[in-house]
Design a protein around this motif. Structure first.
Motif, mmCIF file in Angstrom:
data_model
loop_
_atom_site.group_PDB
_atom_site.id
_atom_site.type_symbol
_atom_site.label_atom_id
_atom_site.label_comp_id
_atom_site.label_asym_id
_atom_site.label_seq_id
_atom_site.Cartn_x
_atom_site.Cartn_y
_atom_site.Cartn_z
ATOM 1 N N ASP A 1 -2.707 -10.523 -14.454
ATOM 2 C CA ASP A 1 -2.704 -11.169 -13.041
ATOM 3 C C ASP A 1 -1.828 -12.392 -13.068
ATOM 4 O O ASP A 1 -2.050 -13.334 -11.994
ATOM 5 N N SER A 2 -1.025 -12.588 -13.967
ATOM 6 C CA SER A 2 0.133 -13.632 -13.853
ATOM 7 C C SER A 2 -0.498 -15.128 -13.826
ATOM 8 O O SER A 2 -0.125 -15.993 -12.939
ATOM 9 N N PHE A 3 -1.852 -15.287 -14.692
ATOM 10 C CA PHE A 3 -2.483 -16.556 -14.805
ATOM 11 C C PHE A 3 -1.669 -17.482 -15.527
ATOM 12 O O PHE A 3 -1.330 -18.487 -15.155
ATOM 13 N N LEU A 4 -1.480 -17.206 -16.728
ATOM 14 C CA LEU A 4 -1.014 -18.495 -17.911
ATOM 15 C C LEU A 4 0.416 -17.974 -17.947
ATOM 16 O O LEU A 4 1.130 -18.678 -17.780
ATOM 17 N N TYR A 5 0.879 -16.931 -18.282
ATOM 18 C CA TYR A 5 2.420 -16.366 -18.212
ATOM 19 C C TYR A 5 2.406 -15.643 -17.000
ATOM 20 O O TYR A 5 1.851 -14.284 -16.693
ATOM 21 N N ALA A 6 3.279 -16.088 -16.398
ATOM 22 C CA ALA A 6 3.841 -15.281 -15.063
ATOM 23 C C ALA A 6 4.456 -14.214 -15.299
ATOM 24 O O ALA A 6 5.458 -13.696 -16.025
ATOM 25 N N PHE B 1 -9.590 -11.401 -1.547
ATOM 26 C CA PHE B 1 -10.267 -10.147 -2.315
ATOM 27 C C PHE B 1 -9.107 -8.996 -2.605
ATOM 28 O O PHE B 1 -8.605 -8.755 -1.572
ATOM 29 N N ARG B 2 -9.054 -8.857 -3.722
ATOM 30 C CA ARG B 2 -7.760 -7.872 -4.034
ATOM 31 C C ARG B 2 -8.631 -6.535 -4.738
ATOM 32 O O ARG B 2 -9.412 -6.604 -5.422
ATOM 33 N N GLY C 1 -11.264 -7.744 -7.365
ATOM 34 C CA GLY C 1 -12.281 -8.790 -6.943
ATOM 35 C C GLY C 1 -11.871 -10.173 -6.283
ATOM 36 O O GLY C 1 -10.586 -10.096 -5.908
ATOM 37 N N ALA C 2 -12.554 -11.038 -6.383
ATOM 38 C CA ALA C 2 -12.432 -12.017 -5.455
ATOM 39 C C ALA C 2 -11.600 -13.144 -6.208
ATOM 40 O O ALA C 2 -10.605 -14.072 -5.890
ATOM 41 N N PHE C 3 -11.547 -12.890 -7.515
ATOM 42 C CA PHE C 3 -10.867 -13.881 -8.534
ATOM 43 C C PHE C 3 -9.494 -13.273 -8.685
ATOM 44 O O PHE C 3 -9.189 -12.551 -9.631
ATOM 45 N N SER C 4 -8.628 -13.519 -7.516
ATOM 46 C CA SER C 4 -7.267 -12.821 -7.624
ATOM 47 C C SER C 4 -6.277 -13.719 -7.335
ATOM 48 O O SER C 4 -6.433 -14.996 -7.326
ATOM 49 N N TYR C 5 -5.024 -13.526 -7.743
ATOM 50 C CA TYR C 5 -3.745 -14.343 -7.578
ATOM 51 C C TYR C 5 -4.042 -15.126 -6.317
ATOM 52 O O TYR C 5 -3.484 -16.380 -6.168
ATOM 53 N N ASP C 6 -4.050 -14.411 -5.313
ATOM 54 C CA ASP C 6 -4.004 -15.086 -3.754
ATOM 55 C C ASP C 6 -5.169 -16.242 -3.794
ATOM 56 O O ASP C 6 -4.975 -17.247 -3.088
ATOM 57 N N THR C 7 -6.128 -15.756 -4.532
ATOM 58 C CA THR C 7 -7.438 -16.812 -4.331
ATOM 59 C C THR C 7 -7.175 -18.036 -4.922
ATOM 60 O O THR C 7 -7.755 -19.001 -4.495
ATOM 61 N N LEU D 1 6.982 -10.948 -14.050
ATOM 62 C CA LEU D 1 8.076 -10.766 -12.922
ATOM 63 C C LEU D 1 7.547 -10.282 -11.687
ATOM 64 O O LEU D 1 8.038 -10.616 -10.705
ATOM 65 N N VAL D 2 6.643 -9.461 -11.478
ATOM 66 C CA VAL D 2 6.044 -8.919 -10.152
ATOM 67 C C VAL D 2 4.660 -8.963 -10.400
ATOM 68 O O VAL D 2 3.897 -9.082 -11.601
ATOM 69 N N ARG D 3 3.913 -8.813 -9.225
ATOM 70 C CA ARG D 3 2.462 -8.747 -9.200
ATOM 71 C C ARG D 3 2.085 -7.719 -7.999
ATOM 72 O O ARG D 3 2.718 -7.338 -7.348
ATOM 73 N N TYR D 4 0.889 -7.442 -8.092
ATOM 74 C CA TYR D 4 0.194 -6.705 -6.821
ATOM 75 C C TYR D 4 -0.235 -7.862 -5.670
ATOM 76 O O TYR D 4 -0.815 -8.702 -5.970
ATOM 77 N N ASP D 5 -0.142 -7.255 -4.439
ATOM 78 C CA ASP D 5 -0.814 -8.194 -3.621
ATOM 79 C C ASP D 5 -2.260 -7.316 -3.160
ATOM 80 O O ASP D 5 -2.741 -6.685 -3.840
ATOM 81 N N ALA D 6 -2.707 -7.796 -2.068
ATOM 82 C CA ALA D 6 -4.144 -7.351 -1.512
ATOM 83 C C ALA D 6 -3.961 -5.668 -1.549
ATOM 84 O O ALA D 6 -5.197 -5.342 -1.775
ATOM 85 N N ASP D 7 -3.283 -5.158 -1.117
ATOM 86 C CA ASP D 7 -2.977 -3.788 -0.911
ATOM 87 C C ASP D 7 -2.663 -3.009 -2.085
ATOM 88 O O ASP D 7 -2.332 -1.621 -2.071
ATOM 89 N N ASN D 8 -2.423 -3.638 -3.189
ATOM 90 C CA ASN D 8 -1.874 -3.113 -4.607
ATOM 91 C C ASN D 8 -0.589 -2.610 -4.433
ATOM 92 O O ASN D 8 -0.078 -1.722 -5.150
ATOM 93 N N GLU D 9 0.451 -3.093 -3.702
ATOM 94 C CA GLU D 9 1.592 -2.887 -3.511
ATOM 95 C C GLU D 9 2.461 -4.021 -4.486
ATOM 96 O O GLU D 9 2.059 -5.048 -4.629
ATOM 97 N N VAL D 10 3.655 -3.424 -4.837
ATOM 98 C CA VAL D 10 4.240 -4.374 -5.894
ATOM 99 C C VAL D 10 5.117 -5.524 -5.069
ATOM 100 O O VAL D 10 5.675 -5.389 -4.199
#
Length: 558
Positions: free
Chosen positions: A72-77, A540-541, A545-551, A79-88
């Motif tokens: 989830d790109s927390f410590l090491y980012a 929420f992703r 769950g609620a502990f997401s990149y966007d949160t 190149l890409v990630r998922y958004d809330a709808d699991n799209e890249v």
């Protein structure tokens, strides 16, 4: 999501509910269990407490906690990630472009991105990391997809693919092994043994959080927000990960108000824990559909379970209502044929729901020549030799005894139609399970799961198909290497866009239903509880769950 509500409304069956006894008092509103005093309303969060079932044994990308946070790109980012709808969507990169034929993807970056130690990130760092994947670490995302890496200029880089698989490469690289992180070249280029390199230097990344410290006595790992993160500083200033050994321990932590939410890669809490959680008025239970599911997997390399008629008989022998109840109580229902769960891209809605039919199971076994020849109550093989079926449950601390419970139901149901099934006593730890299922593949029937991460990447088929790599040595996790199945799965991984992916996933689901390659043991609602009394603007992703990149960038005090 409308279909999912109808799906559960139509199929919901009466089932057992498991309650947890309350133990430990809730907070009285003052500081306790590490919680800070009430902050100013609407401000950034000073300290968020997160529960998880992982170990933090070394300061390294290969530590359990750090490995799964890397998805989830927390410590090491990434190149890409998922958004809330699991799209890249872009993460470390500013944008990306997939070649029209799907054989390459080009990444473009902003200027001024920095590592946690203040050094600038360069395209040489990206190329160094990707080439480590290819030449040294050799994780599956590299071996199965990547061909070469080219630095184009100071802010862009191209990754060439082995086939038209760039779209699935992007999906896979987000949630791949711990080796797939972007490393700072100035730290790692002189490291001889990558997996033995540990310490704070090994924890330097360019993600939104940087490592602070680990309290080995309390089993809490602390991270601070990276003020110079290229997408702006998170609203959560500091995060404490409380490490537990079981889902029951996590529930107790909620009851004691030690944690505000949970993090578990592609897995929340089962519905059996909901009664205990509903007692806690500071929580939203975080209910969502599980994109993965517990599954029964047949070994296609075994003479007995490789027989389609035998697999069909096993399918009809199972009590799907009881399996669903054992899995998630009233929050789980029988699934449909085809294994893939509702909510996934390409899900087929018109396949029948799994149902028990012991008369049909007995008829299929009799017709196939599996009869009780010696009168002992159990069927023999066609040649009269003893028939025994080993049922192997996966070992998973985060799931507790779930797979063992499901295995016991399966064994009972198979014995009821004369199949001498018995419990695998040798799978008592993670290494034993890995050897049984993935390495030696010496199982007959396995009770495991398609995780939500795998379901999102390239479907449940990843753990069922066996496919040789370009050098003839690489295999996937499964045992089915029939040409028809390999071709279908190849369509999934060679998809050039979401539409091709969805069509291939649907084709695979119909194949799984016809060939009974595996059986879903329930479609469940999972729970990721989070603190709504003290915090607002959770993001929420699905599958996370609620502990997401966007949160991390939206959460505020209430």
């Amino acid at each position: 999501m409308k279909f999912l509500k109808q799906f559960f409304g139509f199929l919901l069956c009466a089932a057992m509910t498991v309650s947890l006894a309350a133990c430990g008092a809730s907070l009285d509103g003052t500081e306790s269990s590490g919680q800070a005093a009430a902050p100013v309303s609407g401000s950034d969060v000073e300290l968020l407490h997160v529960g998880c079932i992982y170990e933090f044994d070394v300061e390294s990308p290969y530590c359990d906690l750090i490995k799964y946070l890397s998805y989830d790109s927390f410590l090491y980012a990434n190149l890409v990630r998922y958004d809330a709808d699991n799209e890249v969507v872009p993460c470390l990169c500013e944008r990306f472009e997939i070649a029209e034929d799907g054989t390459a993807v080009t990444f473009y970056f902003k200027e001024g991105i920095r590592w946690h130690d203040g050094q600038p990130l360069t395209m040489e760092d990206i190329a160094f990391s990707l080439n480590l994947w290819l030449d040294v670490l050799k994780p599956s995302v590299a071996l199965r997809y990547m061909k070469s890496v080219e630095v184009l200029d100071e802010t862009s880089i191209r990754v060439n693919m082995q086939s038209s698989c760039a779209y699935v490469f992007l999906r896979h690289m987000i949630m791949s092994s711990s080796g797939c992180v972007i490393y700072p070249k100035h730290i790692w280029e002189n490291v001889e043994d990558l997996k033995s390199f540990t310490g704070k230097a090994a924890m330097i990344g360019c993600g939104p959080y940087q490592y602070d410290a680990y309290d080995s006595e309390a089993k809490i790992a602390y991270f601070n927000r990276f003020e110079d993160y290229h997408e702006g500083a998170p609203t959560i200033k500091r995060i404490a990960f409380h490490l537990y050994e079981s889902p029951e321990s996590v529930v107790m932590a909620y009851k004691n108000r030690e944690i505000d939410c949970m993090f578990q890669y592609a897995a929340g809490l089962a519905g059996t824990y909901v009664p205990a959680l509903q007692e806690l008025d500071y929580l939203d239970t975080g209910e969502e559909i599980n994109l993965g599911s517990p599954i029964l997997v047949f070994n296609f390399q075994d003479a007995l379970t490789g027989d389609l008629e035998f697999r069909k008989a096993v399918y009809y022998a199972l009590d799907y209502d009881l399996l669903a109840a054992a899995n998630g109580g009233e929050y789980c229902v029988p699934a449909g044929k085809g294994v893939i769960s509702p909510g996934n891209i390409g899900y087929v809605q018109d396949l029948p729901v799994n149902r028990q039919d012991t008369a049909e199971a007995n008829r299929l076994l009799d017709a196939a020549g599996y009869t009780d020849k010696n009168g002992d109550g159990f069927r023999e093989n066609r040649d009269g030799s003893e028939m025994k079926i080993l049922v192997s449950p996966a070992y998973s601390p985060s799931k507790g005894t779930l797979y063992q419970r499901l295995a016991e139901v399966v064994i009972r149901d198979l014995q009821n139609v004369g199949i001498n099934a018995y419990f695998d006593e040798k799978v008592s730890n993670s290494d034993a399970w890995r050897a049984r299922f993935s390495q030696d593949k010496n199982f007959q029937i396995a009770i495991t799961a398609c995780s939500q991460g795998v379901a999102i990447i390239d479907t449940v088929n990843q753990s069922l198909v066996e496919k040789a790599g370009a050098d003839g040595t690489l295999t996937w996790n499964g045992t089915n290497n029939t040409p028809e199945y390999v071709e279908i799965f190849s369509k999934i991984i060679d998809s050039r866009n979401p539409e091709e992916y969805a069509a291939a996933a649907a084709e695979s689901q119909r194949y799984l239903a016809e060939q009974m390659a595996a059986v879903s043991l329930g479609v469940e609602r999972m729970f990721y509880p989070y603190n709504t009394a003290d915090y607002t603007d959770w993001s929420f992703r699905s599958g996370n769950g609620a502990f997401s990149y966007d949160t991390w960038f939206t959460l505020k005090t209430k």
